[in-house]
Design a protein around this motif. Structure first.
Motif, PDB file in Angstrom:
ATOM      1  N   ASN A 119      -7.171  -0.976  -4.198  1.00 28.77           N
ATOM      2  CA  ASN A 119      -5.985  -1.538  -4.846  1.00 28.77           C
ATOM      3  C   ASN A 119      -5.469  -2.775  -4.123  1.00 28.77           C
ATOM      4  O   ASN A 119      -5.032  -3.736  -4.755  1.00 28.77           O
ATOM      5  N   LEU A 120      -5.507  -2.756  -2.795  1.00 24.83           N
ATOM      6  CA  LEU A 120      -5.066  -3.930  -2.038  1.00 24.83           C
ATOM      7  C   LEU A 120      -5.996  -5.107  -2.280  1.00 24.83           C
ATOM      8  O   LEU A 120      -5.544  -6.254  -2.399  1.00 24.83           O
ATOM      9  N   GLU A 121      -7.287  -4.851  -2.349  1.00 28.37           N
ATOM     10  CA  GLU A 121      -8.233  -5.936  -2.604  1.00 28.37           C
ATOM     11  C   GLU A 121      -8.076  -6.467  -4.028  1.00 28.37           C
ATOM     12  O   GLU A 121      -8.191  -7.676  -4.265  1.00 28.37           O
ATOM     13  N   ALA A 122      -7.771  -5.571  -4.985  1.00 30.18           N
ATOM     14  CA  ALA A 122      -7.502  -6.009  -6.357  1.00 30.18           C
ATOM     15  C   ALA A 122      -6.239  -6.871  -6.394  1.00 30.18           C
ATOM     16  O   ALA A 122      -6.195  -7.918  -7.070  1.00 30.18           O
ATOM     17  N   ALA A 123      -5.202  -6.435  -5.664  1.00 28.14           N
ATOM     18  CA  ALA A 123      -3.955  -7.205  -5.606  1.00 28.14           C
ATOM     19  C   ALA A 123      -4.194  -8.571  -4.976  1.00 28.14           C
ATOM     20  O   ALA A 123      -3.667  -9.590  -5.454  1.00 28.14           O
ATOM     21  N   ARG A 124      -5.009  -8.606  -3.926  1.00 27.94           N
ATOM     22  CA  ARG A 124      -5.290  -9.883  -3.251  1.00 27.94           C
ATOM     23  C   ARG A 124      -6.006 -10.852  -4.194  1.00 27.94           C
ATOM     24  O   ARG A 124      -5.683 -12.042  -4.237  1.00 27.94           O
ATOM     25  N   ASP A 125      -6.962 -10.350  -4.962  1.00 30.46           N
ATOM     26  CA  ASP A 125      -7.691 -11.199  -5.907  1.00 30.46           C
ATOM     27  C   ASP A 125      -6.754 -11.794  -6.962  1.00 30.46           C
ATOM     28  O   ASP A 125      -6.941 -12.940  -7.396  1.00 30.46           O
ATOM     29  N   ILE A 126      -5.747 -11.018  -7.362  1.00 25.64           N
ATOM     30  CA  ILE A 126      -4.814 -11.483  -8.395  1.00 25.64           C
ATOM     31  C   ILE A 126      -3.762 -12.419  -7.805  1.00 25.64           C
ATOM     32  O   ILE A 126      -3.435 -13.464  -8.386  1.00 25.64           O
ATOM     33  N   LEU A 127      -3.224 -12.067  -6.640  1.00 27.04           N
ATOM     34  CA  LEU A 127      -2.065 -12.783  -6.096  1.00 27.04           C
ATOM     35  C   LEU A 127      -2.420 -14.005  -5.257  1.00 27.04           C
ATOM     36  O   LEU A 127      -1.539 -14.800  -4.929  1.00 27.04           O
ATOM     37  N   LYS A 128      -3.699 -14.169  -4.905  1.00 24.39           N
ATOM     38  CA  LYS A 128      -4.042 -15.246  -3.975  1.00 24.39           C
ATOM     39  C   LYS A 128      -3.757 -16.635  -4.541  1.00 24.39           C
ATOM     40  O   LYS A 128      -3.583 -17.598  -3.781  1.00 24.39           O
ATOM     41  N   HIS A 129      -3.683 -16.752  -5.870  1.00 21.72           N
ATOM     42  CA  HIS A 129      -3.417 -18.058  -6.469  1.00 21.72           C
ATOM     43  C   HIS A 129      -1.930 -18.302  -6.713  1.00 21.72           C
ATOM     44  O   HIS A 129      -1.450 -19.423  -6.558  1.00 21.72           O
ATOM     45  N   ASP A 130      -1.194 -17.248  -7.096  1.00 20.38           N
ATOM     46  CA  ASP A 130       0.200 -17.446  -7.503  1.00 20.38           C
ATOM     47  C   ASP A 130       1.216 -16.609  -6.723  1.00 20.38           C
ATOM     48  O   ASP A 130       2.418 -16.772  -6.912  1.00 20.38           O
ATOM     49  N   GLY A 131       0.763 -15.700  -5.879  1.00 16.91           N
ATOM     50  CA  GLY A 131       1.688 -14.915  -5.072  1.00 16.91           C
ATOM     51  C   GLY A 131       2.280 -15.760  -3.956  1.00 16.91           C
ATOM     52  O   GLY A 131       1.716 -16.782  -3.562  1.00 16.91           O
ATOM     53  N   SER A 132       3.417 -15.349  -3.437  1.00 21.79           N
ATOM     54  CA  SER A 132       4.045 -16.088  -2.340  1.00 21.79           C
ATOM     55  C   SER A 132       3.278 -15.846  -1.038  1.00 21.79           C
ATOM     56  O   SER A 132       2.585 -14.828  -0.894  1.00 21.79           O
ATOM     57  N   PRO A 133       3.386 -16.768  -0.064  1.00 16.87           N
ATOM     58  CA  PRO A 133       2.720 -16.561   1.230  1.00 16.87           C
ATOM     59  C   PRO A 133       3.146 -15.252   1.908  1.00 16.87           C
ATOM     60  O   PRO A 133       2.318 -14.552   2.495  1.00 16.87           O
ATOM     61  N   GLU A 134       4.451 -14.925   1.791  1.00 20.16           N
ATOM     62  CA  GLU A 134       4.948 -13.683   2.407  1.00 20.16           C
ATOM     63  C   GLU A 134       4.336 -12.459   1.738  1.00 20.16           C
ATOM     64  O   GLU A 134       4.006 -11.476   2.409  1.00 20.16           O
ATOM     65  N   GLU A 135       4.178 -12.536   0.422  1.00 18.02           N
ATOM     66  CA  GLU A 135       3.573 -11.440  -0.331  1.00 18.02           C
ATOM     67  C   GLU A 135       2.127 -11.226   0.122  1.00 18.02           C
ATOM     68  O   GLU A 135       1.683 -10.100   0.341  1.00 18.02           O
ATOM     69  N   MET A 136       1.395 -12.313   0.279  1.00 16.54           N
ATOM     70  CA  MET A 136       0.006 -12.218   0.704  1.00 16.54           C
ATOM     71  C   MET A 136      -0.102 -11.716   2.139  1.00 16.54           C
ATOM     72  O   MET A 136      -0.996 -10.923   2.470  1.00 16.54           O
ATOM     73  N   ALA A 137       0.813 -12.138   2.997  1.00 10.92           N
ATOM     74  CA  ALA A 137       0.774 -11.695   4.392  1.00 10.92           C
ATOM     75  C   ALA A 137       1.067 -10.207   4.503  1.00 10.92           C
ATOM     76  O   ALA A 137       0.422  -9.488   5.276  1.00 10.92           O
ATOM     77  N   GLU A 138       2.044  -9.729   3.720  1.00 12.82           N
ATOM     78  CA  GLU A 138       2.348  -8.291   3.725  1.00 12.82           C
ATOM     79  C   GLU A 138       1.147  -7.494   3.221  1.00 12.82           C
ATOM     80  O   GLU A 138       0.823  -6.424   3.749  1.00 12.82           O
ATOM     81  N   LEU A 139       0.478  -8.040   2.207  1.00 12.09           N
ATOM     82  CA  LEU A 139      -0.703  -7.376   1.661  1.00 12.09           C
ATOM     83  C   LEU A 139      -1.801  -7.281   2.729  1.00 12.09           C
ATOM     84  O   LEU A 139      -2.426  -6.227   2.902  1.00 12.09           O
ATOM     85  N   GLU A 140      -2.043  -8.382   3.446  1.00  9.48           N
ATOM     86  CA  GLU A 140      -3.063  -8.380   4.508  1.00  9.48           C
ATOM     87  C   GLU A 140      -2.694  -7.421   5.632  1.00  9.48           C
ATOM     88  O   GLU A 140      -3.554  -6.737   6.202  1.00  9.48           O
ATOM     89  N   MET A 141      -1.412  -7.342   5.930  1.00  9.77           N
ATOM     90  CA  MET A 141      -0.924  -6.428   6.966  1.00  9.77           C
ATOM     91  C   MET A 141      -1.229  -4.980   6.578  1.00  9.77           C
ATOM     92  O   MET A 141      -1.736  -4.188   7.393  1.00  9.77           O
ATOM     93  N   ASN A 142      -0.938  -4.642   5.325  1.00  9.79           N
ATOM     94  CA  ASN A 142      -1.219  -3.280   4.849  1.00  9.79           C
ATOM     95  C   ASN A 142      -2.714  -3.005   4.751  1.00  9.79           C
ATOM     96  O   ASN A 142      -3.181  -1.900   5.060  1.00  9.79           O
ATOM     97  N   LEU A 143      -3.481  -4.017   4.354  1.00 13.14           N
ATOM     98  CA  LEU A 143      -4.934  -3.859   4.298  1.00 13.14           C
ATOM     99  C   LEU A 143      -5.490  -3.607   5.693  1.00 13.14           C
ATOM    100  O   LEU A 143      -6.382  -2.763   5.874  1.00 13.14           O
ATOM    101  N   GLY A 144      -4.957  -4.316   6.678  1.00 14.27           N
ATOM    102  CA  GLY A 144      -5.389  -4.091   8.049  1.00 14.27           C
ATOM    103  C   GLY A 144      -5.155  -2.657   8.497  1.00 14.27           C
ATOM    104  O   GLY A 144      -6.016  -2.035   9.130  1.00 14.27           O
ATOM    105  N   LEU A 145      -3.992  -2.112   8.145  1.00 12.21           N
ATOM    106  CA  LEU A 145      -3.682  -0.725   8.509  1.00 12.21           C
ATOM    107  C   LEU A 145      -4.644   0.259   7.851  1.00 12.21           C
ATOM    108  O   LEU A 145      -5.123   1.206   8.494  1.00 12.21           O
ATOM    109  N   VAL A 146      -4.929   0.036   6.576  1.00  6.89           N
ATOM    110  CA  VAL A 146      -5.852   0.922   5.865  1.00  6.89           C
ATOM    111  C   VAL A 146      -7.237   0.847   6.499  1.00  6.89           C
ATOM    112  O   VAL A 146      -7.879   1.878   6.772  1.00  6.89           O
ATOM    113  N   LEU A 147      -7.703  -0.361   6.767  1.00  8.21           N
ATOM    114  CA  LEU A 147      -9.033  -0.532   7.358  1.00  8.21           C
ATOM    115  C   LEU A 147      -9.098   0.057   8.761  1.00  8.21           C
ATOM    116  O   LEU A 147     -10.117   0.634   9.159  1.00  8.21           O
TER     117      LEU A 147
END
Length: 336
Positions: free
Chosen positions: A97-125
């Motif tokens: 789900n995080l990777e799906a969100a990243r694929d969708i938000l990487k073009h139009d999501g805010s930088p903070e949104e993308m950073a929070e997503l990467e932070m959560n992805l790091g925890l899961v990994l």
């Protein structure tokens, strides 16, 4: 008979269906209900119902509402992350789900949104890596991507948490090659970097977390200055214990006093005369281990109770066999 959470969610779904609102507004309502359950869960069932609401919202969400769809994937992932379970399937689903969100938000999501997503992805990994289900380097890369946005000046709290996560990731890599000492040094440096931007007044929990984990890193780092590192570790634990008290944060308090006891086991009573042994420090460690067991037992932390009880048995045996000069002992594993 349906549970309280099931009944509430069923009523909420019925209310949304009956609402005279656009599809996008209905999806937003479902997401807000799910976030409410996720933010204040009374039981694990609340999280399960939050997952169901996010999934229902995704089912309704058309592709053209791509930002909303991306945010739903990201929120669903955090709910799956929070589920109290050893099921790796939940973590893998969170990763998807995080990777799906990243694929969708990487073009139009805010930088903070993308950073929070990467932070959560790091925890899961990182959690998957601990079960040998993902490479730890993938978690480290996700944290480093998050740090491009969550810098020390603008986002001190997030920066500190990322430095803590990076450090624990470095320390989780098996120390079986020539780069082990470098990774240990990087971990200590990351904890110290985090502590530069948080303080005990404004960010008490992050400050205590970093101090506790810095103490663990110092205690077990490969070094010829083991006594000096132990003394530095005790200072770090003392700082953590200014925040972590038995009255306010008992579980965290128990973790830190158990780590403190681990350190005392390896410290001579008189650092200037190590040949005299550590009988007194062993006694202090024993008292702290006993208190930690009391707290861990109250919280149902059976695995930690078993580990600390093993330490207690070892110390009691050492004290029983020890002459008045004392003997050195082996170290235990730090608790975060």
């Amino acid at each position: 008979m349906p549970s309280r959470a099931e009944s509430e969610v069923k009523a909420a779904l019925a209310a949304v269906d009956a609402e005279d609102a656009s599809l996008g507004e209905k999806i937003e309502m479902l997401m807000e209900m799910a976030m409410g359950l996720q933010t204040r869960p009374k039981t694990s069932e609340d999280l399960q119902q939050a997952v169901l609401l996010y999934e229902k919202a995704l089912e309704l969400c058309p592709a053209e509402l791509f930002l909303l769809r991306g945010r739903l994937h990201a929120r669903l992932a955090t709910a799956l992350q929070a589920m109290p379970s050893n099921d790796l399937g939940l973590l893998k689903e969170a990763q998807r789900n995080l990777e799906a969100a990243r694929d969708i938000l990487k073009h139009d999501g805010s930088p903070e949104e993308m950073a929070e997503l990467e932070m959560n992805l790091g925890l899961v990994l990182q959690n998957l890596a601990s079960a040998n289900a993902a490479p730890i380097t993938a978690a480290i890369s996700a944290y480093q991507r998050a740090l491009r946005t969550f810098d020390a000046k603008a986002f001190p709290k997030e920066y500190a948490i990322l430095q803590n996560n990076l450090a624990t990731a470095f320390l989780s890599i098996p120390f079986s090659d020539e780069r082990a000492k470098m990774r240990e040094a990087l971990a200590v440096q990351a904890f110290q970097e985090g502590l530069k931007v948080v303080n005990i007044i404004e960010h008490p929990s992050e400050y205590a977390m970093l101090q506790n984990n810095l103490g663990n890193a110092l205690q077990y780092v490969s070094s010829s200055h083991s006594v000096e590192n132990c003394l530095r570790a005790l200072d770090a634990y003392d700082e953590a214990l200014k925040v972590r008290t038995r009255a306010t944060t008992p579980a965290e308090y128990a973790n830190t006093i158990a780590n403190y006891a681990n350190c005392l086991r390896n410290l001579p009573d008189d650092v200037e005369r190590p040949e005299l042994g550590n009988r007194a420090n062993l006694g202090k460690a024993l008292n702290q281990y006993h208190e930690a067991v009391e707290v861990f037992t109250a919280f149902g932390e059976t695995q930690k109770v078993e580990v600390v009880n093993e330490m207690i048995v070892e110390i009691e045996a050492e004290l029983g066999q020890m002459d008045h000069a004392g003997v050195p002992v082996a170290s235990a594993v730090g608790i975060q």
